[in-house]
Design a protein around this motif. Structure first.
Motif, PDB file in Angstrom:
ATOM      1  N   MET A   1       0.888  -0.948  -0.052  1.00  0.00           N
ATOM      2  CA  MET A   1       0.048   0.105   0.162  1.00  0.00           C
ATOM      3  C   MET A   1       0.819   1.209   0.049  1.00  0.00           C
ATOM      4  SD  MET A   1      -3.176  -1.174   2.314  1.00  0.00           S
ATOM      5  CE  MET A   1      -2.449  -0.643   3.789  1.00  0.00           C
ATOM      6  N   ASP A   2       2.046   1.227   0.519  1.00  0.00           N
ATOM      7  CA  ASP A   2       3.055   2.459   0.628  1.00  0.00           C
ATOM      8  C   ASP A   2       3.917   2.392  -0.723  1.00  0.00           C
ATOM      9  OD1 ASP A   2       4.301   4.688   1.862  1.00  0.00           O
ATOM     10  OD2 ASP A   2       5.631   3.474   2.828  1.00  0.00           O
ATOM     11  N   GLY A   3       3.750   1.556  -1.808  1.00  0.00           N
ATOM     12  CA  GLY A   3       4.385   1.478  -2.941  1.00  0.00           C
ATOM     13  C   GLY A   3       6.040   0.885  -2.846  1.00  0.00           C
ATOM     14  N   VAL A   4       5.996  -0.043  -1.963  1.00  0.00           N
ATOM     15  CA  VAL A   4       7.358  -0.646  -1.843  1.00  0.00           C
ATOM     16  C   VAL A   4       7.367  -1.829  -2.588  1.00  0.00           C
ATOM     17  CG1 VAL A   4       8.792  -1.626  -0.047  1.00  0.00           C
ATOM     18  CG2 VAL A   4       7.563   0.125   0.560  1.00  0.00           C
ATOM     19  N   SER A   5       8.503  -2.079  -3.540  1.00  0.00           N
ATOM     20  CA  SER A   5       8.640  -3.513  -4.256  1.00  0.00           C
ATOM     21  C   SER A   5       9.554  -4.248  -3.301  1.00  0.00           C
ATOM     22  CB  SER A   5       9.502  -2.790  -5.448  1.00  0.00           C
ATOM     23  OG  SER A   5       8.773  -2.115  -6.190  1.00  0.00           O
ATOM     24  N   SER A   6       8.691  -5.335  -3.151  1.00  0.00           N
ATOM     25  CA  SER A   6       9.211  -6.252  -2.294  1.00  0.00           C
ATOM     26  C   SER A   6       9.878  -7.598  -2.677  1.00  0.00           C
ATOM     27  CB  SER A   6       8.131  -6.628  -1.210  1.00  0.00           C
ATOM     28  OG  SER A   6       7.434  -5.658  -0.437  1.00  0.00           O
ATOM     29  N   TYR A   7      11.041  -7.909  -2.185  1.00  0.00           N
ATOM     30  CA  TYR A   7      11.862  -9.289  -2.765  1.00  0.00           C
ATOM     31  C   TYR A   7      11.983 -10.086  -1.586  1.00  0.00           C
ATOM     32  CZ  TYR A   7      12.604  -5.718  -6.360  1.00  0.00           C
ATOM     33  OH  TYR A   7      12.457  -4.799  -7.480  1.00  0.00           O
ATOM     34  N   VAL A   8      11.916 -11.408  -1.934  1.00  0.00           N
ATOM     35  CA  VAL A   8      12.522 -12.548  -0.929  1.00  0.00           C
ATOM     36  C   VAL A   8      13.971 -12.683  -1.258  1.00  0.00           C
ATOM     37  CG1 VAL A   8      11.489 -14.414  -2.224  1.00  0.00           C
ATOM     38  CG2 VAL A   8      11.797 -14.401   0.476  1.00  0.00           C
ATOM     39  N   LEU A   9      14.897 -13.085  -0.238  1.00  0.00           N
ATOM     40  CA  LEU A   9      16.125 -13.334  -0.587  1.00  0.00           C
ATOM     41  C   LEU A   9      16.362 -14.798  -0.608  1.00  0.00           C
ATOM     42  CD1 LEU A   9      18.258 -11.050   1.603  1.00  0.00           C
ATOM     43  CD2 LEU A   9      17.624 -10.826  -0.771  1.00  0.00           C
ATOM     44  N   ASP A  10      16.780 -15.345  -1.651  1.00  0.00           N
ATOM     45  CA  ASP A  10      16.526 -16.805  -2.028  1.00  0.00           C
ATOM     46  C   ASP A  10      17.987 -17.160  -2.852  1.00  0.00           C
ATOM     47  OD1 ASP A  10      16.162 -19.511  -2.911  1.00  0.00           O
ATOM     48  OD2 ASP A  10      14.034 -19.315  -3.020  1.00  0.00           O
ATOM     49  N   ALA A  11      18.617 -18.045  -2.499  1.00  0.00           N
ATOM     50  CA  ALA A  11      19.918 -18.271  -3.440  1.00  0.00           C
ATOM     51  C   ALA A  11      19.603 -18.826  -4.966  1.00  0.00           C
ATOM     52  CB  ALA A  11      20.780 -19.604  -2.673  1.00  0.00           C
ATOM     53  N   ARG A  12      18.137 -19.255  -4.999  1.00  0.00           N
ATOM     54  CA  ARG A  12      17.722 -19.795  -6.248  1.00  0.00           C
ATOM     55  C   ARG A  12      17.137 -18.595  -7.183  1.00  0.00           C
ATOM     56  NH1 ARG A  12      15.458 -24.107  -2.598  1.00  0.00           N
ATOM     57  NH2 ARG A  12      14.636 -22.453  -1.726  1.00  0.00           N
ATOM     58  N   GLY A  13      17.198 -17.431  -6.708  1.00  0.00           N
ATOM     59  CA  GLY A  13      16.562 -16.374  -7.341  1.00  0.00           C
ATOM     60  C   GLY A  13      17.436 -15.760  -8.229  1.00  0.00           C
ATOM     61  N   SER A  14      16.784 -14.472  -8.983  1.00  0.00           N
ATOM     62  CA  SER A  14      17.436 -13.673  -9.836  1.00  0.00           C
ATOM     63  C   SER A  14      18.883 -13.047  -9.046  1.00  0.00           C
ATOM     64  CB  SER A  14      16.528 -12.730 -10.507  1.00  0.00           C
ATOM     65  OG  SER A  14      15.540 -13.038 -11.073  1.00  0.00           O
ATOM     66  N   ILE A  15      19.809 -13.155  -9.814  1.00  0.00           N
ATOM     67  CA  ILE A  15      21.115 -12.291  -9.363  1.00  0.00           C
ATOM     68  C   ILE A  15      20.601 -10.818  -8.944  1.00  0.00           C
ATOM     69  CG2 ILE A  15      23.404 -11.772  -9.901  1.00  0.00           C
ATOM     70  CD1 ILE A  15      22.855 -14.681  -9.406  1.00  0.00           C
ATOM     71  N   PHE A  16      20.881 -10.542  -7.696  1.00  0.00           N
ATOM     72  CA  PHE A  16      20.653  -9.065  -7.236  1.00  0.00           C
ATOM     73  C   PHE A  16      21.211  -7.978  -8.156  1.00  0.00           C
ATOM     74  CE2 PHE A  16      21.223  -5.435  -4.398  1.00  0.00           C
ATOM     75  CZ  PHE A  16      19.971  -5.411  -3.853  1.00  0.00           C
ATOM     76  N   GLU A  17      22.443  -7.989  -8.417  1.00  0.00           N
ATOM     77  CA  GLU A  17      23.160  -7.124  -9.201  1.00  0.00           C
ATOM     78  C   GLU A  17      22.767  -6.809 -10.439  1.00  0.00           C
ATOM     79  OE1 GLU A  17      27.323  -8.071  -8.884  1.00  0.00           O
ATOM     80  OE2 GLU A  17      27.600  -7.287  -6.917  1.00  0.00           O
ATOM     81  N   ASN A  18      21.995  -7.693 -11.107  1.00  0.00           N
ATOM     82  CA  ASN A  18      21.357  -7.619 -12.552  1.00  0.00           C
ATOM     83  C   ASN A  18      20.136  -7.289 -12.318  1.00  0.00           C
ATOM     84  OD1 ASN A  18      23.553  -8.955 -13.221  1.00  0.00           O
ATOM     85  ND2 ASN A  18      22.792 -11.102 -13.556  1.00  0.00           N
ATOM     86  N   VAL A  19      19.362  -6.850 -11.256  1.00  0.00           N
ATOM     87  CA  VAL A  19      18.066  -6.347 -11.433  1.00  0.00           C
ATOM     88  C   VAL A  19      17.966  -4.849 -10.617  1.00  0.00           C
ATOM     89  CG1 VAL A  19      15.818  -6.688  -9.910  1.00  0.00           C
ATOM     90  CG2 VAL A  19      17.361  -9.038 -10.707  1.00  0.00           C
ATOM     91  N   GLY A  20      17.400  -4.208 -11.479  1.00  0.00           N
ATOM     92  CA  GLY A  20      17.199  -2.713 -11.073  1.00  0.00           C
ATOM     93  C   GLY A  20      16.223  -2.675  -9.952  1.00  0.00           C
ATOM     94  N   ILE A  21      16.677  -2.117  -8.828  1.00  0.00           N
ATOM     95  CA  ILE A  21      16.090  -1.924  -7.620  1.00  0.00           C
ATOM     96  C   ILE A  21      15.423  -0.429  -7.642  1.00  0.00           C
ATOM     97  CG2 ILE A  21      16.276  -2.035  -5.284  1.00  0.00           C
ATOM     98  CD1 ILE A  21      16.827  -4.465  -6.301  1.00  0.00           C
ATOM     99  N   PRO A  22      14.219  -0.544  -7.282  1.00  0.00           N
ATOM    100  CA  PRO A  22      13.503   0.863  -7.260  1.00  0.00           C
ATOM    101  C   PRO A  22      13.649   1.693  -6.071  1.00  0.00           C
ATOM    102  CG  PRO A  22      12.037  -1.011  -6.864  1.00  0.00           C
ATOM    103  CD  PRO A  22      13.231  -1.577  -7.132  1.00  0.00           C
ATOM    104  N   GLU A  23      13.529   2.852  -5.831  1.00  0.00           N
ATOM    105  CA  GLU A  23      13.561   3.752  -4.919  1.00  0.00           C
ATOM    106  C   GLU A  23      13.144   3.252  -3.654  1.00  0.00           C
ATOM    107  OE1 GLU A  23      15.321   6.948  -4.260  1.00  0.00           O
ATOM    108  OE2 GLU A  23      16.258   6.056  -6.270  1.00  0.00           O
ATOM    109  N   LYS A  24      11.772   2.655  -3.683  1.00  0.00           N
ATOM    110  CA  LYS A  24      11.382   2.041  -2.284  1.00  0.00           C
ATOM    111  C   LYS A  24      11.455   0.659  -2.484  1.00  0.00           C
ATOM    112  CE  LYS A  24       7.635   5.208  -0.719  1.00  0.00           C
ATOM    113  NZ  LYS A  24       6.418   5.337  -0.166  1.00  0.00           N
ATOM    114  N   CYS A  25      12.249   0.203  -1.519  1.00  0.00           N
ATOM    115  CA  CYS A  25      12.412  -1.324  -1.899  1.00  0.00           C
ATOM    116  C   CYS A  25      12.467  -2.088  -0.329  1.00  0.00           C
ATOM    117  CB  CYS A  25      13.751  -1.601  -2.390  1.00  0.00           C
ATOM    118  SG  CYS A  25      15.188  -0.923  -1.778  1.00  0.00           S
ATOM    119  N   GLY A  26      11.862  -3.306  -0.217  1.00  0.00           N
ATOM    120  CA  GLY A  26      11.852  -4.094   0.830  1.00  0.00           C
ATOM    121  C   GLY A  26      12.364  -5.669   0.832  1.00  0.00           C
ATOM    122  N   PHE A  27      13.256  -6.108   1.589  1.00  0.00           N
ATOM    123  CA  PHE A  27      13.646  -7.464   1.421  1.00  0.00           C
ATOM    124  C   PHE A  27      13.130  -8.267   2.464  1.00  0.00           C
ATOM    125  CE2 PHE A  27      16.435  -4.048  -0.278  1.00  0.00           C
ATOM    126  CZ  PHE A  27      16.665  -4.644  -1.693  1.00  0.00           C
TER     127      PHE A  27
END
Length: 195
Positions: free
Chosen positions: A124-150
């Protein structure tokens, strides 16, 4: 940039007594949680003003969420025992209703609820949320928005099936790191991109 972290303490009690001399055992791996708070908020000579961390105490009783906001945080020292002392104090208080935030001290507040409630509030606050998982997309290859949650867990596996909207899954590499180390790596990557 608005950085948020949510860590789940699957066995950490939400109420009762906390033995500061046995955070891993009686504390339900509270040591993992306080290290995450330390890594999320503290830098060498100060506090990250752009960061919040929400600790979810899910081990016993009514689920409790504890918010640490770097923008307003005062009176907390960057060591495990000091941070755990704040948890010990608030665990003696009743758990507030879900969605009702009660101030504990400067920059710390609490509410009832679980990770699903936190994710709804972030959404509701416009935060893009991600779960940390060794099987996910490589963090450095993903554009992270201004409001991000992990989202990360203590030493137990994280199961977030059925979350709406579905979370992105990010990897910091094939090696499973401890939660506080993941937080430090995320800060490093974002700091490097913002220079």
């Amino acid at each position: 940039m608005d950085r948020r972290f949510a860590i789940i303490g699957n066995r950490a009690p939400s109420s009762g007594k906390l033995n500061l001399n046995d955070l891993p055992g009686d504390g339900g791996r509270m040591d993992v949680l306080v290290r995450a708070v330390n890594s999320a908020l503290f830098i060498s000579h100060g506090i990250r003003k752009d960061t919040q961390i929400i600790v979810h105490l899910m081990g016993s009783g009514i689920p409790r969420r504890v918010f640490f906001d770097g923008c307003d945080l005062r009176g907390v020292r960057p060591d495990e025992r000091s941070i755990a002392g704040h948890f010990k104090s608030l665990m003696k208080t009743p758990v507030p209703p879900i969605g009702h935030f009660t101030g504990v001290s400067k920059g710390i507040r609490q509410s009832g609820g679980d990770i699903y409630q936190t994710l709804r509030e972030w959404n509701m606050d416009g935060v893009s949320s991600y779960v940390l998982d060794a099987r996910g997309s490589i963090f450095e290859n993903v554009g992270i928005p201004e409001k991000c949650g992990f989202v990360l867990s203590d030493d137990l596996d994280l199961d977030l099936q059925g979350v709406e909207p579905p979370l992105g899954s990010l990897s910091l590499g094939k090696t499973w790191l401890q939660g506080h180390s993941c937080i430090s790596v995320i800060h490093h990557i974002i700091d490097s991109h913002n220079q």
